[in-house]
Design a protein around this motif. Structure first.
Motif, PDB file in Angstrom:
ATOM      1  N   CYS A   1       0.775  -1.002  -0.112  1.00 26.72           N
ATOM      2  CA  CYS A   1       0.310  -0.031  -0.170  1.00 26.72           C
ATOM      3  C   CYS A   1       0.433   1.297  -0.040  1.00 26.72           C
ATOM      4  CB  CYS A   1      -0.732  -0.395   1.437  1.00 26.72           C
ATOM      5  SG  CYS A   1      -1.885   1.521   1.410  1.00 26.72           S
TER       6      CYS A   1
ATOM      7  N   ASN B   1      -0.805   4.665   0.427  1.00 21.57           N
ATOM      8  CA  ASN B   1      -1.626   5.259   1.009  1.00 21.57           C
ATOM      9  C   ASN B   1      -0.717   6.423   1.938  1.00 21.57           C
ATOM     10  OD1 ASN B   1      -3.423   5.290  -0.946  1.00 21.57           O
ATOM     11  ND2 ASN B   1      -4.268   3.523   0.316  1.00 21.57           N
TER      12      ASN B   1
ATOM     13  N   PHE C   1       2.829  -0.403  -2.614  1.00 21.16           N
ATOM     14  CA  PHE C   1       1.380  -1.135  -3.682  1.00 21.16           C
ATOM     15  C   PHE C   1       2.297  -1.694  -5.185  1.00 21.16           C
ATOM     16  CE2 PHE C   1      -1.848  -1.059  -6.771  1.00 21.16           C
ATOM     17  CZ  PHE C   1      -2.930  -1.294  -6.358  1.00 21.16           C
TER      18      PHE C   1
ATOM     19  N   GLN D   1      -5.177  -4.502  -0.842  1.00 11.42           N
ATOM     20  CA  GLN D   1      -4.951  -3.419   0.448  1.00 11.42           C
ATOM     21  C   GLN D   1      -6.233  -2.247  -0.185  1.00 11.42           C
ATOM     22  OE1 GLN D   1      -3.924  -3.433   3.056  1.00 11.42           O
ATOM     23  NE2 GLN D   1      -2.164  -6.028   2.921  1.00 11.42           N
ATOM     24  N   ASP D   2      -5.757  -2.221  -1.202  1.00 10.54           N
ATOM     25  CA  ASP D   2      -6.505  -1.429  -2.319  1.00 10.54           C
ATOM     26  C   ASP D   2      -6.843  -1.809  -3.546  1.00 10.54           C
ATOM     27  OD1 ASP D   2      -7.192   1.164  -3.579  1.00 10.54           O
ATOM     28  OD2 ASP D   2      -6.215   2.753  -2.779  1.00 10.54           O
TER      29      ASP D   2
ATOM     30  N   TYR E   1     -11.064   2.356  -2.013  1.00 12.29           N
ATOM     31  CA  TYR E   1     -10.974   3.948  -1.070  1.00 12.29           C
ATOM     32  C   TYR E   1     -11.779   4.872  -2.237  1.00 12.29           C
ATOM     33  CZ  TYR E   1      -7.495   2.680   1.323  1.00 12.29           C
ATOM     34  OH  TYR E   1      -6.744   1.931   2.938  1.00 12.29           O
TER      35      TYR E   1
END
Length: 441
Positions: free
Chosen positions: A157, A159, A173, A201-202, A236
Motif C-alpha cells: 500500500c 496510501n 503497492f 490493500q486497495d 477507496y
C-alpha cells in the motif's frame, strides 16, 4: 523428508491467501497437511500484526501451539506473516519456542525455511523482502469452502494513512499482471469455485503501477466459465471511477457490493488520518454509486476515537452515518500503533470514550440495518448455499450483498435437495438486524 504440517492462519483474507499458497507449496514438496495440531510434526502460525488486539491474538496462538512440543509430536514451530515481518527480533528474543521466522515478502520460501530449521542450530529468519513482486499463480489449498475463494490482485500500500502500519509490513503497492490473475482464477474455476472475492490493500488502485485498471481486470474475469459471482473488497472512495462503476453495471456476474472504508466524516479528522478525500466528496461518490448501480450494497468501516476527535467531530460522524444508511458497517476503536505518525499525536482519546462512541454508532446502525432488511421482505434473492442449521432446522447461505465471514446469513426452508455451493432463489419472509429468512422458490 516428509512432514505432517499443521497451520493456524490469523488476520485478514490477504493473509489467508498467503497461507493457502504456503500449504500448496508444502504439498508440492511432499508434505501432508493435518487438521489436529497434536498430530503435526511442524506447526506454522501465520500471524497478524495490524493492531494491538491482533498482535496479542497472534502471540497467544504461538504460545498455545508451542505446547504441542510437549504434549504432541511437534518438532518445529514456524512463525510467518505480519507479526513475523514486523517483530522478528522480538519474537526471537521473547519466544524461544519459535524455531524459524518467515516474513510477508517470502512466504513462497516456506519449504526452504523448514529445511533450514532442521539443518541449523540457529533460528533461521527470512524477513525484510517486503517489496518483492507478488509471486505467480500457484494452485492453492483453499481454507475457504470449495465454492468460494479469495483472489489477491495486488500487495502492499502507498496510501500511508497515519494510523496504519501496513506499508511497513507489506511494502509498496504492487499489482499482479492481468494474465497471472486470470490464470489463478481459471484454476480456481476448474476446481469448482463459483464465487471470486478480489482483495488487495486497495483494490481500486489495481493496475496503476503497471498501466492497467481494475475495470479492465474485471472485463477479463467475467469471461471465465464456472465463475458466477465476482465480489470486490476494499474500494477507496476517491479512486472509484466512472469506468469502474460502468463495468460493474454491465456485467451481472459482478456483485453490486462495494466495500468502501470511509473511516470518518469530519474533514479535520480525515486530514489528520491522511485520507485523500473529504466528507462532501464521499457523499457525492455514494450518491453516484446508488444512482448508477441501483440496489448496490455499500459496506463501510469507521474508526472512532482517533487522536483529536472531539464530541463535535463525533456528532458529525454520527449524523453522517444516520444520513448515509449504509447496508453494512463495522466500527473500530482507534488503536495506537507504534511506528505510525498518529501514535505520536497529542490528544489521544480515553478508551472508555472510544468504546462509548463505538457502541453509539453500532446501536444506530442496528436500527438502520433492521429497517433495510425489513424492506427486503417479499423480494426474491439469489443465495449461495453454505450449510444446514441444526437449531433452526433451516438451510442457510449468503446473498449477493453478503460477503463471507463479515456479513449476515439468509436462512431458508426447502423440501428439495440442495448442496453447499448451489446458487438458488429464496423469497424473503422475515428479517432481523443482520439476517434474513425465507423459503426456496
Amino acid at each position: 523428508m516428509t512432514y505432517k504440517i499443521g497451520l493456524v492462519s490469523l488476520g485478514c483474507a490477504k493473509n489467508q491467501t498467503d497461507a493457502e499458497t504456503m500449504l500448496a507449496i508444502l504439498a508440492q514438496n511432499g508434505h501432508i497437511t493435518v487438521s489436529e495440531p497434536e498430530n503435526a510434526d511442524i506447526i506454522i502460525v501465520n500471524t497478524c500484526g495490524f493492531i494491538d488486539s491482533a498482535k496479542q491474538e497472534s502471540i497467544d496462538a504461538i504460545l498455545e501451539m508451542a505446547q504441542y512440543k510437549e504434549i504432541g509430536s511437534c518438532k518445529k514451530l514456524i512463525v510467518t506473516g505480519c507479526l513475523a515481518e514486523r517483530y522478528s527480533n522480538d519474537i526471537l528474543s521473547e519466544l524461544p519456542e519459535v524455531d524459524a521466522v518467515l516474513g510477508t515478502g517470502d512466504y513462497d520460501r516456506i519449504a526452504e525455511i523448514i529445511a533450514r530449521s532442521f539443518d541449523s542450530d540457529n533460528t533461521p529468519v527470512i524477513c525484510g523482502n517486503i517489496n518483492r513482486t507478488p509471486i505467480c499463480a500457484i494452485p492453492r489449498i483453499l481454507l475457504t469452502p470449495p465454492y468460494t475463494a479469495y483472489l489477491k490482485i495486488a500487495d502492499g500500500c502507498d496510501n500511508n494513512c497515519t494510523y496504519c502500519a501496513i506499508p511497513k509490513i507489506r511494502g509498496h503497492f504492487r499489482s499482479r499482471s492481468i494474465a497471472d490473475i486470470k490464470e489463478d482464477a481459471v484454476q480456481l474455476a476448474e476446481s469448482g469455485v463459483k464465487e471470486l472475492i478480489l482483495i488487495a490493500q486497495d483494490t481500486t488502485r489495481y493496475g496503476a503501477d503497471i498501466g492497467t485498471s481494475l475495470a479492465k481486470l474485471l472485463e477479463e474475469l467475467v469471461t471465465i466459465n464456472g465463475i458466477e459471482w465476482i465480489r470486490v473488497h476494499y474500494f477507496y472512495p476517491e479512486a472509484i471511477t466512472e469506468e469502474l462503476i460502468d463495468t460493474m453495471a454491465r456485467h451481472d456476474k459482478i456483485c453490486r457490493y462495494i466495500d468502501m472504508p470511509v473511516q470518518h466524516a469530519d474533514d479535520y479528522i480525515l486530514r489528520r488520518m491522511a485520507r485523500r478525500t473529504t466528507c462532501e466528496e464521499i457523499e457525492k461518490k455514494i450518491a453516484y454509486i446508488r444512482k448508477a448501480l441501483p440496489g448496490c450494497y455499500i459496506r463501510t468501516s469507521i474508526i472512532v476515537g482517533f487522536p483529536g476527535e472531539t464530541d463535535e467531530h463525533f456528532d458529525k460522524l454520527y449524523d453522517f452515518v444516520r444520513r448515509m444508511r449504509f447496508d453494512r458497517m463495522g466500527v473500530f476503536t482507534y488503536s495506537q500503533e507504534e511506528g505510525t505518525p498518529a501514535a505520536e499525536f497529542e490528544q489521544q482519546i480515553d478508551e472508555d470514550i472510544k468504546q462509548a462512541r463505538r457502541d453509539a454508532l453500532m446501536q444506530l446502525q442496528q436500527g438502520i440495518s433492521l429497517e433495510l432488511n425489513r424492506a427486503k421482505i417479499g423480494k426474491t434473492m439469489e443465495v449461495i448455499v453454505e450449510g444446514y442449521d441444526d437449531d433452526s432446522f433451516l438451510f442457510y447461505g449468503r446473498g449477493r450483498g453478503d460477503s463471507i465471514d463479515v456479513d449476515g446469513k439468509i436462512y431458508f426452508g426447502t423440501e428439495e435437495i440442495v448442496r453447499n455451493g448451489d446458487i438458488i432463489n429464496v423469497r424473503i419472509v422475515d428479517a432481523s438486524e443482520y439476517d434474513l429468512s425465507g423459503e426456496r422458490i
